[in-house]
Design a protein around this motif. Structure first.
Motif, PDB file in Angstrom:
ATOM      1  N   LEU A   1      71.801  30.685  18.084  1.00 26.10           N
ATOM      2  CA  LEU A   1      72.027  30.424  19.500  1.00 26.10           C
ATOM      3  C   LEU A   1      73.318  29.639  19.673  1.00 26.10           C
ATOM      4  N   PRO A   2      74.177  30.038  20.593  1.00 31.36           N
ATOM      5  CA  PRO A   2      75.501  29.410  20.706  1.00 31.36           C
ATOM      6  C   PRO A   2      75.449  27.999  21.275  1.00 31.36           C
ATOM      7  N   ARG A   3      76.521  27.268  21.019  1.00 29.63           N
ATOM      8  CA  ARG A   3      76.690  25.953  21.617  1.00 29.63           C
ATOM      9  C   ARG A   3      77.129  26.114  23.076  1.00 29.63           C
ATOM     10  N   PRO A   4      77.129  25.023  23.854  1.00 25.20           N
ATOM     11  CA  PRO A   4      77.592  25.098  25.242  1.00 25.20           C
ATOM     12  C   PRO A   4      79.023  25.617  25.335  1.00 25.20           C
ATOM     13  N   LEU A   5      79.324  26.253  26.460  1.00 25.40           N
ATOM     14  CA  LEU A   5      80.640  26.857  26.667  1.00 25.40           C
ATOM     15  C   LEU A   5      81.617  25.848  27.263  1.00 25.40           C
TER      16      LEU A   5
ATOM     17  N   GLU B   1      79.690  26.207  14.383  1.00 22.74           N
ATOM     18  CA  GLU B   1      78.270  26.284  14.046  1.00 22.74           C
ATOM     19  C   GLU B   1      77.463  26.725  15.260  1.00 22.74           C
ATOM     20  N   TYR B   2      76.256  27.195  14.990  1.00 20.56           N
ATOM     21  CA  TYR B   2      75.320  27.498  16.070  1.00 20.56           C
ATOM     22  C   TYR B   2      74.666  26.205  16.557  1.00 20.56           C
ATOM     23  N   GLY B   3      73.945  26.309  17.682  1.00 17.94           N
ATOM     24  CA  GLY B   3      73.528  25.097  18.373  1.00 17.94           C
ATOM     25  C   GLY B   3      72.100  24.640  18.177  1.00 17.94           C
ATOM     26  N   LEU B   4      71.139  25.557  18.187  1.00 23.19           N
ATOM     27  CA  LEU B   4      69.733  25.150  18.216  1.00 23.19           C
ATOM     28  C   LEU B   4      69.107  25.249  16.833  1.00 23.19           C
TER      29      LEU B   4
ATOM     30  N   MET C   1      78.354  19.089  22.543  1.00 24.52           N
ATOM     31  CA  MET C   1      78.076  19.899  21.369  1.00 24.52           C
ATOM     32  C   MET C   1      76.714  20.584  21.402  1.00 24.52           C
ATOM     33  N   HIS C   2      75.837  20.151  22.305  1.00 20.29           N
ATOM     34  CA  HIS C   2      74.496  20.745  22.361  1.00 20.29           C
ATOM     35  C   HIS C   2      73.998  20.834  23.788  1.00 20.29           C
ATOM     36  N   SER C   3      73.111  21.789  24.015  1.00  9.17           N
ATOM     37  CA  SER C   3      72.425  21.907  25.294  1.00  9.17           C
ATOM     38  C   SER C   3      71.196  21.008  25.292  1.00  9.17           C
TER      39      SER C   3
END
Length: 377
Positions: free
Chosen positions: A122-126, A140-143, A193-195
């Motif tokens: 899952l992607p990081r915030p845009l 890196e991916y986010g979750l 860096m994260h949601s």
């Protein structure tokens, strides 16, 4: 497969959205600005810049310096500099038992979190709309958020383990654990860096892992310190997990960071077993729990001297082994010395990082306290 209702999917998508993160940043005084507005200046801005010196990155304004530096400091609690200083310091100045518990849980939690990132993808915030203050791990991916996982695991492992070792007021410890883990979680939103979903899932996963593993902590302690196969398992299992880390279609720092953590955990595990066999564990003597060490005029400089010397030894070990291992691997695989990109290849990255941080873990757990004794510290 688990099917989720449309309302649940909508909620998850909302919590994973970039706009929520950007809104939190603005509430805390961090604003994204384009280059033209930035060049004209702003009377409301206290600090301006580009994230991590990335000139191609969107520029930003900081309007609340207190929150800005508080969250940057909190985010630093999830980086290597914190782990290579704070965890060993607990070993040297408080209780190796507590350090062992923390390293064990930190290793397990971080491995699971890193693997989940690269499996879920899952992607990081845009950015835009989010300001990203860190760029090293942006690929890196986010979750889940491994910062949130590590902060939660370390804070509450210490809270659950310390009452049997040290006298303190549990309510105060609980307040500190909640505060520390919350600050680190919020810092991942502030740095962009994260949601919210990444952070919440990271904290929840850590609580689940703590709940599931807590009944077996004593059993693991006994095996780790007493079993004749403990050093073999402690070395080979992390090495196996490092080499079998999921492959991605692009390079990210997750495999290298995970190998670093597994190597440090392996070195510490073997070191604690060696100390137990030698009969010198450096743990508090007398009836447990013992009183908290008193911060006297004499104790403070002594503790500070131990901290400085220990860090110098660990950083020196890290630099020496890293340099030697890379030279050996470059020679073995016939890689030109100036080819820095070769460090990303698994056959070089994994053994180099694993050897480096296994050595750091061994020196931390076996050697440093014995140097303190020789120097009268």
């Amino acid at each position: 497969p688990v099917s989720l209702s449309p309302d649940t999917l909508e909620l998850l998508a909302y919590l994973h959205g970039s706009e929520l993160v950007a809104r939190f940043q603005r509430r805390c005084g961090l604003f994204l600005v384009d280059a033209t507005n930035h060049s004209q200046g702003s009377t409301r801005s206290h600090l301006t810049g580009t994230p991590d010196h990335g000139c191609s990155r969107p520029q930003y304004e900081v309007r609340n310096l207190i929150l800005h530096y508080l969250f940057l400091l909190s985010a630093g609690l999830g980086h290597e500099i914190f782990y290579i200083t704070c965890l060993p310091c607990i070993h040297w100045n408080l209780d190796p038992f507590l350090c062992r518990r923390l390293v064990n849980m930190w290793t397990v939690v971080m491995y699971i979190g890193q693997v989940m990132k690269d499996l879920l993808k899952l992607p990081r915030p845009l950015s835009p709309p989010v300001v990203k203050l860190e760029t090293r791990v942006d690929a890196e991916y986010g979750l889940p958020s491994t910062h949130a996982m590590a902060a939660t695991a370390i804070s509450f492992t210490l809270l659950l383990s310390a009452p049997s070792r040290i006298q303190f007021q549990f309510e105060v410890g609980l307040l500190l654990a909640v505060t520390l883990s919350s600050l680190v979680c919020l810092s991942r939103l502030y740095t962009g860096m994260h949601s919210i979903l990444d952070v919440v899932c990271g904290a929840l996963i850590s609580f689940v892992l703590l709940y599931v593993t807590y009944p077996y902590w004593e059993t693991l302690d006994h095996f780790q310190l007493s079993s004749p196969i403990s050093p073999v398992v402690g070395l080979l299992l992390p090495l196996f997990l490092s080499y079998t880390y999921p492959e991605l279609d692009r390079y990210t720092t997750t495999r290298g960071d995970t190998t670093t953590i597994l190597g440090a955990g392996a070195g510490c595990s073997i070191g604690y077993w060696v100390n137990e066999q030698l009969g010198q564990t450096f743990e508090p003597q007398g009836e447990l729990p013992v009183p908290l060490p008193t911060l006297t005029v004499a104790a403070l400089p002594l503790g500070f001297a131990r901290f400085l010397l220990g860090i110098v030894v660990l950083l020196g070990t890290r630099q020496v082994v890293k340099t030697l291992s890379l030279r050996l691997l470059y020679w073995w695989y016939r890689v030109p010395k100036n080819d820095d990109s070769a460090r990303r290849r698994r056959e070089i990255e994994v053994p180099s990082k694993f050897a480096t941080y296994t050595s750091v873990g061994l020196v931390n757990s076996i050697l440093v306290n014995r140097i303190f004794l020789l120097l009268g510290l």
